[in-house]
Scaffold this active site. Structure first.
Site, PDB file in Angstrom:
ATOM      1  N   SER A   1       0.967  -1.019   0.041  1.00 56.77           N
ATOM      2  CA  SER A   1      -0.041  -0.065   0.018  1.00 56.77           C
ATOM      3  C   SER A   1       0.949   1.391  -0.169  1.00 56.77           C
ATOM      4  O   SER A   1       1.989   1.231   0.528  1.00 56.77           O
ATOM      5  CB  SER A   1      -0.925  -0.022   1.289  1.00 56.77           C
ATOM      6  OG  SER A   1      -1.265   1.188   1.418  1.00 56.77           O
TER       7      SER A   1
ATOM      8  N   TYR B   1      -1.896  -1.383  11.112  1.00 60.17           N
ATOM      9  CA  TYR B   1      -2.169  -1.740   9.732  1.00 60.17           C
ATOM     10  C   TYR B   1      -0.943  -1.544   8.887  1.00 60.17           C
ATOM     11  O   TYR B   1      -0.261  -2.365   8.063  1.00 60.17           O
ATOM     12  CB  TYR B   1      -3.500  -1.438   9.347  1.00 60.17           C
ATOM     13  CG  TYR B   1      -3.500  -1.419   7.764  1.00 60.17           C
ATOM     14  CD1 TYR B   1      -3.725  -2.601   7.101  1.00 60.17           C
ATOM     15  CD2 TYR B   1      -3.403  -0.257   7.166  1.00 60.17           C
ATOM     16  CE1 TYR B   1      -3.840  -2.682   5.677  1.00 60.17           C
ATOM     17  CE2 TYR B   1      -3.202  -0.132   5.747  1.00 60.17           C
ATOM     18  CZ  TYR B   1      -3.655  -1.437   5.022  1.00 60.17           C
ATOM     19  OH  TYR B   1      -3.466  -1.478   3.588  1.00 60.17           O
TER      20      TYR B   1
ATOM     21  N   LYS C   1       2.362  -3.575   6.690  1.00 58.93           N
ATOM     22  CA  LYS C   1       2.513  -3.544   5.349  1.00 58.93           C
ATOM     23  C   LYS C   1       3.962  -3.319   5.036  1.00 58.93           C
ATOM     24  O   LYS C   1       4.809  -3.809   4.522  1.00 58.93           O
ATOM     25  CB  LYS C   1       1.656  -2.624   4.695  1.00 58.93           C
ATOM     26  CG  LYS C   1       0.280  -2.798   4.353  1.00 58.93           C
ATOM     27  CD  LYS C   1       0.083  -4.096   3.447  1.00 58.93           C
ATOM     28  CE  LYS C   1      -1.250  -4.512   3.508  1.00 58.93           C
ATOM     29  NZ  LYS C   1      -1.637  -5.960   2.942  1.00 58.93           N
TER      30      LYS C   1
HETATM   31  C1  UD1 Z   1      -7.121   4.246   3.976  1.00 59.42           C
HETATM   32  C2  UD1 Z   1      -5.745   3.863   4.818  1.00 59.42           C
HETATM   33  C3  UD1 Z   1      -4.740   3.145   4.110  1.00 59.42           C
HETATM   34  C4  UD1 Z   1      -5.297   1.950   3.420  1.00 59.42           C
HETATM   35  C5  UD1 Z   1      -6.779   2.392   2.572  1.00 59.42           C
HETATM   36  C6  UD1 Z   1      -7.301   1.095   2.047  1.00 59.42           C
HETATM   37  C7  UD1 Z   1      -5.894   5.492   6.534  1.00 59.42           C
HETATM   38  C8  UD1 Z   1      -5.340   6.806   7.323  1.00 59.42           C
HETATM   39  N1  UD1 Z   1      -5.404   5.034   5.577  1.00 59.42           N
HETATM   40  O1  UD1 Z   1      -6.662   5.349   2.995  1.00 59.42           O
HETATM   41  O2  UD1 Z   1      -3.666   2.858   4.838  1.00 59.42           O
HETATM   42  O3  UD1 Z   1      -4.311   1.317   2.708  1.00 59.42           O
HETATM   43  O4  UD1 Z   1      -7.601   3.244   3.281  1.00 59.42           O
HETATM   44  O5  UD1 Z   1      -8.180   1.260   1.174  1.00 59.42           O
HETATM   45  O6  UD1 Z   1      -7.118   5.124   6.982  1.00 59.42           O
HETATM   46  N2  UD1 Z   1     -12.736  10.678   3.781  1.00 59.42           N
HETATM   47  C9  UD1 Z   1     -13.829  11.778   4.282  1.00 59.42           C
HETATM   48  N3  UD1 Z   1     -15.009  11.059   4.818  1.00 59.42           N
HETATM   49  C10 UD1 Z   1     -15.099   9.841   4.913  1.00 59.42           C
HETATM   50  C11 UD1 Z   1     -14.147   8.928   4.616  1.00 59.42           C
HETATM   51  C12 UD1 Z   1     -12.886   9.222   4.035  1.00 59.42           C
HETATM   52  O7  UD1 Z   1     -13.367  12.774   4.109  1.00 59.42           O
HETATM   53  O8  UD1 Z   1     -16.324   9.404   5.345  1.00 59.42           O
HETATM   54  C13 UD1 Z   1     -11.390  11.365   3.376  1.00 59.42           C
HETATM   55  C14 UD1 Z   1     -10.088  10.720   4.086  1.00 59.42           C
HETATM   56  O9  UD1 Z   1      -9.946  11.996   4.964  1.00 59.42           O
HETATM   57  C15 UD1 Z   1      -9.069  10.858   3.046  1.00 59.42           C
HETATM   58  C16 UD1 Z   1     -10.057  10.336   1.752  1.00 59.42           C
HETATM   59  O10 UD1 Z   1     -11.370  10.741   2.174  1.00 59.42           O
HETATM   60  O11 UD1 Z   1      -8.685  12.188   2.720  1.00 59.42           O
HETATM   61  C17 UD1 Z   1      -9.789   9.108   1.535  1.00 59.42           C
HETATM   62  O12 UD1 Z   1     -10.049   7.970   2.593  1.00 59.42           O
HETATM   63  P1  UD1 Z   1     -10.090   6.477   2.775  1.00 59.42           P
HETATM   64  O13 UD1 Z   1     -10.837   6.047   1.584  1.00 59.42           O
HETATM   65  O14 UD1 Z   1     -10.309   6.100   4.222  1.00 59.42           O
HETATM   66  O15 UD1 Z   1      -8.606   6.130   2.241  1.00 59.42           O
HETATM   67  P2  UD1 Z   1      -7.308   6.481   2.802  1.00 59.42           P
HETATM   68  O16 UD1 Z   1      -7.353   7.219   4.068  1.00 59.42           O
HETATM   69  O17 UD1 Z   1      -6.338   7.210   1.818  1.00 59.42           O
END
Ligand code: UD1
Length: 338
Positions: free
Chosen positions: A125, A150, A154
Site C-alpha cells: 500500500s 495496519y 505492510k
Molecule cells: C486508507 C488507509 C490506508 C489503506 C486504504 C485502503 C487511513 C489513514 N489510511 O487510505 O492505509 O491502505 O485506506 O483502502 O485510514 N474521507 C472523508 N470522509 C469519509 C471517509 C474518508 O472525508 O467518510 C477522506 C479521508 O479523510 C481521506 C480520503 O477521504 O482524505 C480517502 O479516505 P479513505 O478512503 O479512508 O482512504 P485513505 O485514508 O487514503
C-alpha cells in the site's frame, strides 16, 4: 492452463483479479477464510468468467491446508491479498493485525518454498510512504514510520519478502503499492462489500447517496491543497486487477530471482471535494455532506509517480475517475435490488 493461488480471492481486489486472471488464460485457485467476504462472490466471479474456480475455505496460517492445496493443485504463482485492512480496528486490536498479516505471509512463504513455487505478487500500500517528502511519490521514496499497526504490517511484510529474496536468490516477487482502489466491475456483479459502517470514502459516498447514511463528513477542508480537502490517487479496481496479471507474467518470464517494488496508481491526484462533485455529476444525485474535523492519521496529499509500472510491467491505468464512480454507484444500486 497455469494455476495461480489467490489468497483473499473473494475480497474486493481479489475478486476482480480472479476475473482478470481468467480473462488472461490463468486458473485462479482461491483461498479465503470469509472473514471479510461473501461466498456468493465466487458464483459471481464464475458467472462473469463463464468458468468454474477452485475454492478452499480457510486461513493462510493453516499450514496443513496449504500443504493440501499445493499437493492437489499444480500452483505456478501466488497472489497474496489475504490480510486484515481496517486502519481504526488495527489500533484497537494490534495483535490481530500482527498475527494475521505477518503470520499469513510467513506461512504462505514457507509453503511456497517447500513446494518450490517461487513467484509471489504481494499486496502492499502507498501507506508505507506516510506523508511523502515530495509528490508525485516514486518507489525510491523513504519509508515512514506507520501511523497504525495496519500500516506497520505492510512495511514489515515488504521487509520480510525483501529479506527472503536476499537469502534465496531464486525467489521472485513483486510488491505492488496500491493507491486508493475504487469502482466495481462493469457488470455490477462484484464490487466492494464493506463490513458495517464504511471507513473508506467511496463506499461511504455511495451508501449516503442510496439513503443508508444520513450524511457524509469531509474530514477537513483546511489542508494545504487546492480546495483544502485531502488529495488521493483514486484508481479503478479493474485497472488495479490488471496490474496483477502484468506483474505475474513478468515474474513467470524471469529466469532468476528478483524483488521489485512498484506503485500502482493513476499518477493523478484528486481532492475529496473533487471526487464528491464528480460523483454528483455522474450519478445525478445530490450528496448530503458537511465539512468536519480532520481525521487523525490522515495524510494531506499522496499520489503516485506511475512511470515504473509502465516501464517495467507495461501497465498503466486507463479507466477514468468518472467511470470508476459510475461503476461504484451502479454496484451500490445493484445491492439495493438483490
Ligand atoms: C486508507 C488507509 C490506508 C489503506 C486504504 C485502503 C487511513 C489513514 N489510511 O487510505 O492505509 O491502505 O485506506 O483502502 O485510514 N474521507 C472523508 N470522509 C469519509 C471517509 C474518508 O472525508 O467518510 C477522506 C479521508 O479523510 C481521506 C480520503 O477521504 O482524505 C480517502 O479516505 P479513505 O478512503 O479512508 O482512504 P485513505 O485514508 O487514503
Amino acid at each position: 492452463m497455469k494455476n495461480i493461488l489467490v489468497t483473499g480471492g473473494l475480497g474486493f481486489i481479489g475478486s476482480h483479479t480472479c476475473v482478470e486472471l481468467m480473462n488472461s488464460g490463468f486458473n485462479p485457485v482461491i483461498l479465503d477464510n470469509l472473514s471479510n467476504s461473501e461466498i456468493w462472490i465466487k458464483d459471481r466471479i464464475e458467472k462473469i468468467a463463464n468458468q468454474t474456480v477452485s475454492f478452499y475455505n480457510g486461513d493462510c496460517r493453516d499450514e496443513q491446508l496449504l500443504d493440501t492445496i499445493f499437493s492437489n493443485e499444480s500452483i505456478h504463482g501466488i497472489i497474496h491479498f489475504a490480510a486484515s485492512k481496517a486502519v481504526g480496528e488495527s489500533v484497537l486490536e494490534p495483535l490481530k493485525y500482527y498475527n494475521n498479516n505477518l503470520g499469513g505471509l510467513t506461512s504462505i512463504l514457507e509453503a511456497s518454498k517447500k513446494h518450490n513455487c517461487l513467484n509471489l505478487v504481494f499486496s502492499s500500500s502507498c501507506t508505507v510512504y506516510g506523508t511523502p517528502d515530495s509528490l508525485p511519490v516514486d518507489e525510491s521514496a523513504k519509508i515512514k514510520t506507520a501511523e497504525s499497526p495496519y500500516g506497520t504490517t505492510k512495511i514489515v511484510c515488504e521487509r520480510i519478502i525483501q529479506d527472503l529474496s536476499i537469502a534465496d536468490s531464486t525467489f521472485k516477487s513483486i510488491l505492488l503499492r496500491y493507491f486508493n482502489p475504487i469502482g466495481a466491475h462493469e457488470t455490477s456483479l462484484i464490487g466492494e462489500l464493506p463490513l458495517g459502517v464504511p471507513s473508506n470514502l467511496v463506499p461511504f459516498i455511495t451508501q449516503t447517496a442510496a439513503g443508508h447514511r444520513n450524511s457524509l463528513t469531509v474530514f477537513g477542508d483546511d489542508y494545504n491543497t487546492k480546495d483544502g480537502s485531502c488529495v488521493r490517487d483514486f484508481i479503478h479496481v479493474t485497472d488495479l486487477a490488471k496490474a496483477h496479471i502484468k506483474a505475474l507474467e513478468f515474474l513467470l518470464n524471469k529466469n532468476e530471482g528478483i524483488c521489485e517494488t512498484v506503485n500502482i496508481g493513476t499518477g493523478n491526484g484528486n481532492t475529496v471535494l473533487e471526487l464528491i462533485n464528480a460523483f454528483e455529476k455522474v450519478s445525478g444525485k445530490k450528496l448530503n455532506y458537511s465539512i468536519g474535523d480532520r481525521r487523525s492519521g490522515d495524510v494531506e496529499a499522496v499520489y503516485a509517480d506511475a512511470s515504473k509500472s509502465k516501464e517495467l510491467l507495461g501497465w498503466e491505468a486507463v479507466i477514468s475517475l468518472e467511470q470508476a464512480l459510475l461503476d461504484a454507484w451502479n454496484w451500490q444500486q445493484s445491492l439495493e435490488v438483490n
